[in-house]
Write a protein that holds these residues in place. Structure first.
Motif, PDB file in Angstrom:
ATOM      1  N   THR A  50       0.829  -1.268  -0.090  1.00 24.51           N
ATOM      2  CA  THR A  50      -0.117   0.038  -0.087  1.00 24.51           C
ATOM      3  C   THR A  50       0.875   1.178  -0.120  1.00 24.51           C
ATOM      4  O   THR A  50       0.419   2.096  -0.515  1.00 24.51           O
ATOM      5  CB  THR A  50      -0.926   0.023   1.223  1.00 24.51           C
ATOM      6  N   GLU A  51       2.032   1.222   0.538  1.00 27.40           N
ATOM      7  CA  GLU A  51       2.950   2.294   0.661  1.00 27.40           C
ATOM      8  C   GLU A  51       3.842   2.367  -0.420  1.00 27.40           C
ATOM      9  O   GLU A  51       3.869   3.693  -1.037  1.00 27.40           O
ATOM     10  CB  GLU A  51       3.872   2.250   1.914  1.00 27.40           C
ATOM     11  N   LYS A  52       4.068   1.676  -1.218  1.00 26.20           N
ATOM     12  CA  LYS A  52       5.274   1.539  -2.338  1.00 26.20           C
ATOM     13  C   LYS A  52       4.698   1.456  -3.624  1.00 26.20           C
ATOM     14  O   LYS A  52       4.803   1.659  -4.722  1.00 26.20           O
ATOM     15  CB  LYS A  52       6.429   0.719  -2.051  1.00 26.20           C
ATOM     16  N   LEU A  53       3.769   0.404  -3.671  1.00 24.97           N
ATOM     17  CA  LEU A  53       3.340  -0.321  -5.032  1.00 24.97           C
ATOM     18  C   LEU A  53       2.104   0.446  -5.421  1.00 24.97           C
ATOM     19  O   LEU A  53       1.701   0.642  -6.617  1.00 24.97           O
ATOM     20  CB  LEU A  53       3.333  -1.804  -4.876  1.00 24.97           C
ATOM     21  N   ALA A  54       1.392   0.684  -4.435  1.00 24.87           N
ATOM     22  CA  ALA A  54      -0.205   1.044  -4.798  1.00 24.87           C
ATOM     23  C   ALA A  54      -0.209   2.365  -5.497  1.00 24.87           C
ATOM     24  O   ALA A  54      -0.779   2.573  -6.356  1.00 24.87           O
ATOM     25  CB  ALA A  54      -1.120   1.296  -3.446  1.00 24.87           C
ATOM     26  N   PRO A  55       0.723   3.467  -4.946  1.00 25.29           N
ATOM     27  CA  PRO A  55       0.743   4.578  -5.723  1.00 25.29           C
ATOM     28  C   PRO A  55       1.117   4.435  -7.219  1.00 25.29           C
ATOM     29  O   PRO A  55       0.720   5.287  -8.121  1.00 25.29           O
ATOM     30  CB  PRO A  55       1.681   5.281  -5.039  1.00 25.29           C
ATOM     31  N   VAL A  56       2.098   3.768  -7.460  1.00 22.27           N
ATOM     32  CA  VAL A  56       2.629   3.423  -8.746  1.00 22.27           C
ATOM     33  C   VAL A  56       1.177   2.778  -9.688  1.00 22.27           C
ATOM     34  O   VAL A  56       1.269   3.394 -10.788  1.00 22.27           O
ATOM     35  CB  VAL A  56       3.813   2.481  -9.019  1.00 22.27           C
ATOM     36  N   ILE A  57       0.888   2.007  -9.276  1.00 19.64           N
ATOM     37  CA  ILE A  57      -0.387   1.445  -9.908  1.00 19.64           C
ATOM     38  C   ILE A  57      -1.681   2.305 -10.073  1.00 19.64           C
ATOM     39  O   ILE A  57      -2.155   2.429 -11.064  1.00 19.64           O
ATOM     40  CB  ILE A  57      -1.054  -0.001  -9.215  1.00 19.64           C
ATOM     41  N   TYR A  58      -1.811   3.142  -9.067  1.00 21.73           N
ATOM     42  CA  TYR A  58      -2.905   4.203  -9.207  1.00 21.73           C
ATOM     43  C   TYR A  58      -2.459   5.176 -10.110  1.00 21.73           C
ATOM     44  O   TYR A  58      -3.068   5.656 -11.067  1.00 21.73           O
ATOM     45  CB  TYR A  58      -2.889   4.830  -7.705  1.00 21.73           C
ATOM     46  N   ASN A  59      -1.171   5.543 -10.299  1.00 16.36           N
ATOM     47  CA  ASN A  59      -0.948   6.506 -11.271  1.00 16.36           C
ATOM     48  C   ASN A  59      -0.835   6.069 -12.674  1.00 16.36           C
ATOM     49  O   ASN A  59      -1.378   6.822 -13.550  1.00 16.36           O
ATOM     50  CB  ASN A  59       0.676   7.030 -11.019  1.00 16.36           C
ATOM     51  N   LYS A  60      -0.545   4.942 -12.767  1.00 17.50           N
ATOM     52  CA  LYS A  60      -0.757   4.334 -14.115  1.00 17.50           C
ATOM     53  C   LYS A  60      -2.062   4.147 -14.633  1.00 17.50           C
ATOM     54  O   LYS A  60      -2.370   4.290 -15.581  1.00 17.50           O
ATOM     55  CB  LYS A  60      -0.151   2.626 -13.983  1.00 17.50           C
ATOM     56  N   ALA A  61      -3.067   3.813 -13.581  1.00 13.16           N
ATOM     57  CA  ALA A  61      -4.435   3.633 -13.962  1.00 13.16           C
ATOM     58  C   ALA A  61      -5.047   4.922 -14.287  1.00 13.16           C
ATOM     59  O   ALA A  61      -5.617   5.465 -15.137  1.00 13.16           O
ATOM     60  CB  ALA A  61      -5.388   3.215 -12.609  1.00 13.16           C
ATOM     61  N   LEU A  62      -4.313   6.187 -13.742  1.00 14.22           N
ATOM     62  CA  LEU A  62      -4.790   7.425 -13.939  1.00 14.22           C
ATOM     63  C   LEU A  62      -4.578   7.852 -15.583  1.00 14.22           C
ATOM     64  O   LEU A  62      -5.078   8.366 -16.294  1.00 14.22           O
ATOM     65  CB  LEU A  62      -4.193   8.591 -13.210  1.00 14.22           C
ATOM     66  N   ASP A  63      -3.188   7.365 -15.830  1.00 12.78           N
ATOM     67  CA  ASP A  63      -2.565   7.590 -17.102  1.00 12.78           C
ATOM     68  C   ASP A  63      -3.395   7.067 -18.177  1.00 12.78           C
ATOM     69  O   ASP A  63      -3.907   7.548 -19.205  1.00 12.78           O
ATOM     70  CB  ASP A  63      -1.123   7.150 -17.214  1.00 12.78           C
ATOM     71  N   ASP A  64      -3.783   5.460 -17.946  1.00  7.42           N
ATOM     72  CA  ASP A  64      -4.609   5.145 -18.898  1.00  7.42           C
ATOM     73  C   ASP A  64      -6.082   5.448 -18.866  1.00  7.42           C
ATOM     74  O   ASP A  64      -6.543   5.713 -20.095  1.00  7.42           O
ATOM     75  CB  ASP A  64      -4.947   3.362 -18.392  1.00  7.42           C
ATOM     76  N   ALA A  65      -6.452   6.121 -17.837  1.00 11.35           N
ATOM     77  CA  ALA A  65      -7.887   6.709 -18.118  1.00 11.35           C
ATOM     78  C   ALA A  65      -7.910   7.928 -18.705  1.00 11.35           C
ATOM     79  O   ALA A  65      -8.628   8.353 -19.520  1.00 11.35           O
ATOM     80  CB  ALA A  65      -8.358   7.005 -16.641  1.00 11.35           C
ATOM     81  N   ARG A  66      -6.851   8.661 -18.576  1.00 13.32           N
ATOM     82  CA  ARG A  66      -6.480  10.018 -19.411  1.00 13.32           C
ATOM     83  C   ARG A  66      -6.444   9.712 -20.752  1.00 13.32           C
ATOM     84  O   ARG A  66      -6.824  10.421 -21.668  1.00 13.32           O
ATOM     85  CB  ARG A  66      -5.391  10.821 -18.932  1.00 13.32           C
ATOM     86  N   LYS A  67      -5.653   8.584 -21.206  1.00 12.26           N
ATOM     87  CA  LYS A  67      -5.520   8.047 -22.719  1.00 12.26           C
ATOM     88  C   LYS A  67      -6.847   7.831 -23.218  1.00 12.26           C
ATOM     89  O   LYS A  67      -7.334   8.312 -24.282  1.00 12.26           O
ATOM     90  CB  LYS A  67      -4.246   7.176 -22.744  1.00 12.26           C
ATOM     91  N   TRP A  68      -7.572   7.153 -22.297  1.00 17.12           N
ATOM     92  CA  TRP A  68      -9.057   6.679 -22.939  1.00 17.12           C
ATOM     93  C   TRP A  68      -9.898   7.803 -22.999  1.00 17.12           C
ATOM     94  O   TRP A  68     -10.518   8.102 -24.195  1.00 17.12           O
ATOM     95  CB  TRP A  68      -9.657   5.670 -21.669  1.00 17.12           C
ATOM     96  N   TYR A  69      -9.802   8.705 -22.235  1.00 18.53           N
ATOM     97  CA  TYR A  69     -10.650  10.072 -22.270  1.00 18.53           C
ATOM     98  C   TYR A  69     -10.349  10.828 -23.341  1.00 18.53           C
ATOM     99  O   TYR A  69     -10.861  11.351 -23.931  1.00 18.53           O
ATOM    100  CB  TYR A  69     -10.519  10.839 -20.994  1.00 18.53           C
ATOM    101  N   ALA A  70      -8.847  10.789 -23.729  1.00 19.83           N
ATOM    102  CA  ALA A  70      -8.493  11.784 -24.955  1.00 19.83           C
ATOM    103  C   ALA A  70      -8.879  10.994 -25.984  1.00 19.83           C
ATOM    104  O   ALA A  70      -9.308  11.792 -27.046  1.00 19.83           O
ATOM    105  CB  ALA A  70      -6.914  11.744 -24.791  1.00 19.83           C
TER     106      ALA A  70
END
Length: 90
Positions: A50-70
């Motif tokens: 939750t401290e180290k891996l989750a933020p990386v996965i969360y940021n990747k999901a945000l990037d993927d959502a941004r690409k989808w939205y674009a």
């Protein structure tokens, strides 16, 4: 005036979610390594995730959502112009 964004807070899990994830960690170690790990090790691994891996996965999901939205916005733009009627003088 735009409000400045703040950084992400620690990911918060319910006790039920933590328990299920600790059980998954325990089962993984037992299935994959043939090792039984105790609750302390389960909690430490969950904290690491939750401290180290989750933020990386969360940021990747945000990037993927941004690409989808674009992509959806690009599609909407072309769909919008497809609605135009051909004018008789063109």
């Amino acid at each position: 005036m735009r409000k400045k964004r703040t950084g992400l807070q620690q990911i918060s899990l319910s006790e039920e979610q933590k328990e299920k994830l600790r059980e998954e960690i325990r089962a993984f170690y037992l299935d994959e390594r043939g090792e039984e790990i105790e609750i302390i090790e389960q909690i430490q691994l969950l904290d690491l995730f939750t401290e180290k891996l989750a933020p990386v996965i969360y940021n990747k999901a945000l990037d993927d959502a941004r690409k989808w939205y674009a992509q959806m916005m690009e599609n909407m733009e072309s769909d919008y112009y497809a609605l135009y009627k051909q004018l008789f003088w063109e």
